[in-house]
Design a protein around this motif. Structure first.
Motif, PDB file in Angstrom:
ATOM      1  N   GLU A   1       6.393   0.388  -2.578  1.00 26.84           N
ATOM      2  CA  GLU A   1       5.745   1.666  -2.893  1.00 26.84           C
ATOM      3  C   GLU A   1       6.043   2.691  -1.825  1.00 26.84           C
ATOM      4  O   GLU A   1       5.714   3.845  -1.973  1.00 26.84           O
TER       5      GLU A   1
ATOM      6  N   ARG B   1      -7.395  -0.135   1.210  1.00 27.09           N
ATOM      7  CA  ARG B   1      -6.746   0.798   0.266  1.00 27.09           C
ATOM      8  C   ARG B   1      -5.417   1.292   0.821  1.00 27.09           C
ATOM      9  O   ARG B   1      -4.438   1.423   0.078  1.00 27.09           O
ATOM     10  N   LEU B   2      -5.369   1.569   2.124  1.00 26.00           N
ATOM     11  CA  LEU B   2      -4.111   2.003   2.741  1.00 26.00           C
ATOM     12  C   LEU B   2      -3.065   0.898   2.646  1.00 26.00           C
ATOM     13  O   LEU B   2      -1.906   1.157   2.325  1.00 26.00           O
ATOM     14  N   LYS B   3      -3.476  -0.337   2.936  1.00 28.77           N
ATOM     15  CA  LYS B   3      -2.548  -1.469   2.886  1.00 28.77           C
ATOM     16  C   LYS B   3      -1.965  -1.602   1.489  1.00 28.77           C
ATOM     17  O   LYS B   3      -0.758  -1.772   1.313  1.00 28.77           O
ATOM     18  N   SER B   4      -2.826  -1.502   0.487  1.00 29.04           N
ATOM     19  CA  SER B   4      -2.328  -1.646  -0.888  1.00 29.04           C
ATOM     20  C   SER B   4      -1.441  -0.459  -1.276  1.00 29.04           C
ATOM     21  O   SER B   4      -0.449  -0.630  -1.957  1.00 29.04           O
ATOM     22  N   CYS B   5      -1.794   0.729  -0.784  1.00 27.53           N
ATOM     23  CA  CYS B   5      -0.996   1.926  -1.093  1.00 27.53           C
ATOM     24  C   CYS B   5       0.379   1.861  -0.426  1.00 27.53           C
ATOM     25  O   CYS B   5       1.378   2.292  -0.985  1.00 27.53           O
ATOM     26  N   LEU B   6       0.417   1.297   0.783  1.00 25.98           N
ATOM     27  CA  LEU B   6       1.657   1.246   1.548  1.00 25.98           C
ATOM     28  C   LEU B   6       2.438  -0.056   1.368  1.00 25.98           C
ATOM     29  O   LEU B   6       3.399  -0.312   2.080  1.00 25.98           O
TER      30      LEU B   6
ATOM     31  N   GLN C   1      -5.555   9.958  -0.568  1.00 24.04           N
ATOM     32  CA  GLN C   1      -6.170   9.271  -1.701  1.00 24.04           C
ATOM     33  C   GLN C   1      -7.482   8.592  -1.330  1.00 24.04           C
ATOM     34  O   GLN C   1      -8.217   8.154  -2.203  1.00 24.04           O
TER      35      GLN C   1
ATOM     36  N   GLN D   1       0.212  10.702   2.265  1.00 23.98           N
ATOM     37  CA  GLN D   1      -0.128  10.650   0.836  1.00 23.98           C
ATOM     38  C   GLN D   1      -1.237   9.628   0.593  1.00 23.98           C
ATOM     39  O   GLN D   1      -2.187   9.898  -0.139  1.00 23.98           O
ATOM     40  N   CYS D   2      -1.124   8.468   1.210  1.00 31.21           N
ATOM     41  CA  CYS D   2      -2.133   7.420   1.028  1.00 31.21           C
ATOM     42  C   CYS D   2      -3.472   7.836   1.641  1.00 31.21           C
ATOM     43  O   CYS D   2      -4.526   7.560   1.078  1.00 31.21           O
TER      44      CYS D   2
ATOM     45  N   ALA E   1       4.509   8.940   3.484  1.00 35.70           N
ATOM     46  CA  ALA E   1       3.817   7.940   2.671  1.00 35.70           C
ATOM     47  C   ALA E   1       2.397   7.727   3.183  1.00 35.70           C
ATOM     48  O   ALA E   1       1.445   7.641   2.399  1.00 35.70           O
TER      49      ALA E   1
ATOM     50  N   ARG F   1     -11.476   8.276   5.099  1.00 38.45           N
ATOM     51  CA  ARG F   1     -10.376   8.943   5.792  1.00 38.45           C
ATOM     52  C   ARG F   1     -10.829   9.411   7.179  1.00 38.45           C
ATOM     53  O   ARG F   1     -10.160   9.178   8.172  1.00 38.45           O
TER      54      ARG F   1
END
Length: 192
Positions: A191, A182-187, A139, A135-136, A132, A145
């Motif tokens: 999700e 963005r990572l926090k929201s993705c993880l 993005q 993947q994040c 996960a 990154r």
């Protein structure tokens, strides 16, 4: 000069570079998949250290993404152009001032701190969360990154990341902060 016709692989790489120049992320992902192993091998042969080769390769792909529009089919094959970017960056890396222990000094320090218990990175890789997170991370914007990887996986401070990336400190802090958001929201739960 009598040049032979380019093969299908060369044509595909040239097409992907042209799409990268248009900021097509899917094409960049395909380009990475097709060339990363070869370019990593080039970096590793020059640098002799996997950690350095990985870091330089990441910087090179950011450079390739940013300068894909500069590539000219008439001047060189795509893989030759990309290999020269990696080679030149590796040579720059080797010329930089050495601030860390290397050689025997490095081996002695590593041996003194060696612990057979799985470390945090090994535990992370072994867990389902690694997929996960990977993947994040994919993005994120390449600069976000890279700055997050340098700060959290390589243990560099914001100032060190700024010096390493040759960017202003405020810019690097913004990349890290926005990337982490963005990572926090993705993880976020549900999700993962």
């Amino acid at each position: 000069m009598n040049r032979t016709a380019p093969d299908a692989f060369t044509l595909r790489l040239a097409e992907l570079l042209a799409q990268c120049a248009l900021k097509n992320r899917i094409s960049f992902n395909d380009l990475y998949k097709l060339t990363a192993a070869k370019l990593y091998g080039v970096a590793l042969r020059i640098l002799k250290r996997p950690d350095w080769a990985e870091e330089v390769l990441q910087e090179c792909y950011v450079n390739i993404w940013n300068h894909a529009g500069d590539y000219r089919v008439a001047k060189s094959a795509p893989l030759t152009w990309m290999t020269s970017i990696v080679r030149n960056r590796c040579l720059d890396w080797l010329r930089r001032p050495q601030t860390e222990a290397t050689g025997e000094q490095y081996d002695v320090a590593v041996e003194a701190w060696r612990d057979d218990a799985p470390g945090p990175m090994e535990q992370l890789v072994a867990s389902n969360e690694a997929a996960a997170l990977a993947q994040c991370l994919r993005q994120l914007d390449p600069k976000q990154r890279q700055s997050i990887m340098l700060a959290f996986f390589n243990g560099l401070s914001h100032s060190e990341v700024a010096r390493h990336m040759n960017q202003p400190l405020g810019t690097v802090k913004t990349w890290v902060r926005r990337g982490l958001e963005r990572l926090k929201s993705c993880l976020a739960p549900g999700e993962v």
